[in-house]
Write a protein that holds these residues in place. Structure first.
Motif, short mmCIF file in Angstrom:
data_model
loop_
_atom_site.label_atom_id
_atom_site.label_comp_id
_atom_site.label_asym_id
_atom_site.label_seq_id
_atom_site.Cartn_x
_atom_site.Cartn_y
_atom_site.Cartn_z
N ILE A 229 60.88 41.54 4.56
CA ILE A 229 60.19 40.64 5.49
C ILE A 229 60.06 39.24 4.90
N GLU A 230 59.76 39.13 3.63
CA GLU A 230 59.63 37.80 3.02
C GLU A 230 60.96 37.05 3.08
N GLY A 231 62.04 37.73 2.78
CA GLY A 231 63.36 37.10 2.86
C GLY A 231 63.69 36.69 4.29
N GLN A 232 63.33 37.54 5.27
CA GLN A 232 63.60 37.18 6.67
C GLN A 232 62.80 35.95 7.10
N VAL A 233 61.55 35.86 6.67
CA VAL A 233 60.75 34.68 7.03
C VAL A 233 61.38 33.43 6.41
N ASP A 234 61.76 33.51 5.14
CA ASP A 234 62.40 32.36 4.48
C ASP A 234 63.67 31.95 5.22
N LEU A 235 64.51 32.92 5.56
CA LEU A 235 65.77 32.62 6.26
C LEU A 235 65.52 32.09 7.67
N ALA A 236 64.52 32.60 8.36
CA ALA A 236 64.20 32.09 9.70
C ALA A 236 63.82 30.61 9.61
N PHE A 237 63.02 30.25 8.61
CA PHE A 237 62.66 28.85 8.42
C PHE A 237 63.90 28.01 8.12
N GLN A 238 64.78 28.51 7.27
CA GLN A 238 66.02 27.80 6.96
C GLN A 238 66.90 27.67 8.20
N ASN A 239 66.96 28.72 9.01
CA ASN A 239 67.79 28.68 10.21
C ASN A 239 67.27 27.67 11.22
N VAL A 240 65.96 27.55 11.35
CA VAL A 240 65.39 26.51 12.22
C VAL A 240 65.85 25.14 11.72
N ASP A 241 65.74 24.89 10.43
CA ASP A 241 66.20 23.62 9.86
C ASP A 241 67.67 23.38 10.17
N ARG A 242 68.49 24.39 9.93
CA ARG A 242 69.94 24.26 10.12
C ARG A 242 70.28 23.90 11.57
#
Length: 135
Positions: free
Chosen positions: A51-64
């Motif tokens: 879950i922590e990795g998914q939250v981090d990646l979701a934030f990165q994906n929004v940026d991207r």
């Protein structure tokens, strides 16, 4: 009225667009609406046990996605909706990432608990709206 412009970021964004028939972002004049971003990596892979990795990646994906639309990223966001399969596990992670990513900026936020998201391994989805400043 402005013309609608639809975009996808390269990688998982374009892959999801092709597979599921939707766009990652639509630009409506000065407003940029970003489709829900899950915690997938650039290949589209999800780790259902992180879950922590998914939250981090979701934030990165929004940026991207926002950067693909010509924005700075989270700095331009004025509205956030987050969807949580396990609110207890992910709520504070989203709070912490928001404080770290945009410490001096507080967009409005609606946080929703759900029983399931579009892909079986998705644990978090973050949807945003942003303002595209005109120079």
């Amino acid at each position: 009225m402005s013309t609608l412009k639809y975009l996808n970021e390269e990688g998982a964004g374009q892959q999801n667009s092709d597979q599921f028939h939707y766009s990652q972002v639509v630009i409506l004049g000065d407003i940029v609406k970003c489709a829900g971003q899950g915690g997938w990596d650039t290949t589209g892979a999800l780790d259902a046990n992180d879950i922590e990795g998914q939250v981090d990646l979701a934030f990165q994906n929004v940026d991207r996605v926002l950067q693909a639309a010509g924005l700075r990223g989270w700095e331009d966001v004025y509205s956030v909706r987050s969807y949580h399969v396990d609110m207890d596990a992910s709520f504070q992670l989203v709070v912490d990432r928001s404080k770290k990513r945009i410490p001096d900026h507080r967009p409005i936020w609606t946080c929703i608990g759900v029983t399931r998201l579009a892909l079986p391994d998705m644990l978090i989805e973050i949807e945003v709206e942003a303002y595209a400043k005109k120079a």
